[in-house]
Enzyme design. Structure first.
Site, PDB file in Angstrom:
ATOM      1  N   GLY A 199       2.098  -0.458   4.604  1.00 33.48           N
ATOM      2  CA  GLY A 199       1.763  -1.360   3.509  1.00 33.48           C
ATOM      3  C   GLY A 199       1.931  -2.791   3.943  1.00 33.48           C
ATOM      4  O   GLY A 199       2.878  -3.117   4.676  1.00 33.48           O
ATOM      5  N   SER A 239      -6.143   3.252   4.514  1.00 28.95           N
ATOM      6  CA  SER A 239      -5.588   2.465   3.412  1.00 28.95           C
ATOM      7  C   SER A 239      -6.700   1.778   2.617  1.00 28.95           C
ATOM      8  O   SER A 239      -6.721   0.566   2.435  1.00 28.95           O
ATOM      9  CB  SER A 239      -4.596   1.419   3.937  1.00 28.95           C
ATOM     10  N   LYS A 274      -0.039   3.671  -2.704  1.00 29.53           N
ATOM     11  CA  LYS A 274      -1.044   4.727  -2.536  1.00 29.53           C
ATOM     12  C   LYS A 274      -0.400   6.113  -2.428  1.00 29.53           C
ATOM     13  O   LYS A 274      -1.058   7.123  -2.684  1.00 29.53           O
ATOM     14  CB  LYS A 274      -1.906   4.446  -1.305  1.00 29.53           C
ATOM     15  N   SER A 291       0.795  -1.229   0.000  1.00 31.97           N
ATOM     16  CA  SER A 291       0.000   0.000   0.000  1.00 31.97           C
ATOM     17  C   SER A 291       0.827   1.278   0.000  1.00 31.97           C
ATOM     18  O   SER A 291       0.270   2.373  -0.030  1.00 31.97           O
ATOM     19  CB  SER A 291      -0.961   0.015   1.197  1.00 31.97           C
TER      20      SER A 291
END
Length: 506
Positions: free
Chosen positions: A452, A338, A92, A89
């Site tokens: 992440g 997230s 992102k 993640s």
């Protein structure tokens, strides 16, 4: 987390693993010597990082680390920083920044209700179109407001069809690398330009399934849905058991259908179980909830009406509409929590706005262009989705830290930085995925970073201020680990905490 705790976490309190750690008087400290808290604190930054990264729990992993000075961009430490690794993640970071750069901080999604018919008395003769343009924050309340708006225009009956228009994006619902094991859950929800979220976490394309105990053993547990919808079918295979027995509840949608299977045991004194289940084809889900809202306002479809998907005619007349929160507000649930769906929606929206095609292919091209604009080498990265769920996305830690350095000069940086989770802050929309990590000063409230996590992958990249006021940027990408994710997070936290405690000028 204080220094002593850091040392314990990374298992270096007894034996040094970095030769030539430093000097204690005229004596050189070597790998065979004990490392005290004082000696660790007096080591330089590179020595500290080497010690932390010699943790045996990282054996067999590839761990890319890049630390830069936030003001100058100077590389302060690197380990395998040029190796392409899966960011999970941390992807992102690129998606959020590209959205701010491309769409703007105040960009809003629009949802429209239109008709190609005419009103005669209290009857609308013609079809009613619900046209989605990507808003992932639509709630049941919004559909209820649409129904009230239509009623206020004197419409009580509709002689026509209810049509869902999701053509703002393409009809590819799932990113190319999404695992089947993720697809039934909110982490892998389908992407449609017309969708619905069950609550203000805004997990679009999902329903909340809650399992509650019944009053007596022997029967089934109670299952409820939020929002109430007939679009999914609950297959209740639960069994109530006596108080004191264990609870074991499973909630999973069958692949390729909207049958959600709930099974397992629920004790009479058991606590509720909740799960966010994704729906198959979210457009139909939105239409179902909208139709129920119309019925609540006593607005009825008459004749041979259907509920279907289609394209809104160019000449259709607008009846009512809604604009979403601005992008800088949407980034809070996106980045703090997230939210994978937001990453994919923003990717398609960028493709739609820039090239006229709401697809992953076009959206990822926009993200790559923005990444290159802010210091990344397009030849060294591979981007496959906007959320980081793909195991084929690859980015070096150096590129991520350089990107975090370059974006500081952007007009929208304040909104971007504000969207990052803040270590140790208990409020979900402040601390986000870091709210239960690094809960003690100086890391608490200081480390702002994106987390992440995928199978075998744990990452953390962001900003921190050192003990003597130096602003730092770090990117930690751990790949190919087989141990517990909590162990990997502890190592990341130890690195970030050490940066917060380090003094360059002593």
């Amino acid at each position: 987390m204080r220094l002593k705790q850091v040392l314990l976490i990374v298992v270096i309190a007894v034996v040094a693993v970095f030769p030539m750690l430093g000097q204690e008087g005229n004596q050189t400290i070597t790998a065979s010597d004990e490392i005290t808290e004082k000696e660790f604190a007096e080591a330089n930054l590179e020595e500290k990082m080497r010690i932390l990264l010699e943790n045996e729990q990282l054996d067999g992993t590839v761990t890319g680390v890049s630390i830069k000075h936030a003001e100058t961009g100077e590389q302060l430490f690197s380990q395998d920083g040029d190796i392409r690794l899966h960011p999970a993640s941390n992807m992102k970071i690129l998606t959020a920044a590209a959205a701010l750069e491309t769409l703007g901080e105040n960009y809003q999604f629009t949802t429209e209700v239109l008709t190609d018919g005419k009103k005669r008395g209290k009857v609308l003769h013609g079809d009613l179109y619900l046209k989605g343009k990507g808003d992932p924050t639509l709630l049941q309340d919004d559909f209820e407001q649409f129904a009230k708006d239509i009623k206020a225009q004197g419409i009580q009956k509709i002689k026509g069809d209810l049509v869902g228009d999701d053509t703002w994006y393409d009809d590819v619902r799932l990113s190319q690398d999404l695992n089947w094991s993720d697809e039934p859950f909110y982490t892998g929800a389908q992407v449609s330009a017309l969708t619905l979220s069950p609550n203000e976490d805004y997990d679009a394309g999902t329903v909340i399934v809650q399992v509650s105990p019944a009053e007596e053993a022997g029967g089934q547990a109670k299952v409820t849905l939020t929002p109430e919808t007939d679009y999914v079918t609950i297959e209740n295979k639960t069994k109530m058991v006596p108080a004191g027995e264990s609870k074991d509840i499973s909630i999973e949608r069958e692949h390729g259908s909207n049958t959600i299977v709930v099974e397992g045991t629920m004790p009479v004194d058991g606590s509720n179980s909740r799960s966010w289940a994704s729906v198959w084809e979210p457009t139909g889900y939105a239409l179902d909830v909208f139709e129920k809202a119309l019925e609540e306002e006593n607005i009825r479809f008459i004749g041979r009406s259907e509920r279907k998907t289609g394209v809104t005619p160019d000449a259709a007349r607008l009846l009512t509409s809604k604009q979403s929160m601005p992008l800088h507000e949407l980034l809070i649930p996106f980045m703090k929590l997230s939210n994978n769906g937001h990453g994919e929606v923003l990717t398609k929206e960028m493709g739609k706005v820039v090239s006229g095609e709401g697809s992953w292919e076009e959206g990822l091209e926009v993200i790559e262009d923005v990444a290159a604009q802010y210091g990344m080498d397009k030849d060294t990265i591979q981007l496959r989705d906007g959320s980081g769920m793909s195991h084929k996305t690859m980015i070096p830690a150096h590129d991520l830290s350089q990107f975090l350095y370059e974006v500081q000069a952007s007009d929208w940086f304040e909104a971007f930085e504000y969207s990052l989770p803040v270590a140790g802050e208990s409020d979900r929309f402040v601390g986000g995925t870091l709210r239960n990590r690094m809960k003690e000063e100086p890391a608490k409230g200081n480390v702002t970073a994106k987390t992440g996590s995928l199978t075998g992958v744990s990452t953390l990249s962001g900003y921190v201020t050192s003990a003597d006021g130096e602003e730092l940027i770090f990117s930690i990408l751990i790949n190919n680990y087989l141990g517990s994710s909590s162990s990997m997070r502890a190592i990341e936290d130890a690195i970030a905490t050490t940066l917060a405690e380090h003094a360059f000028n002593e």
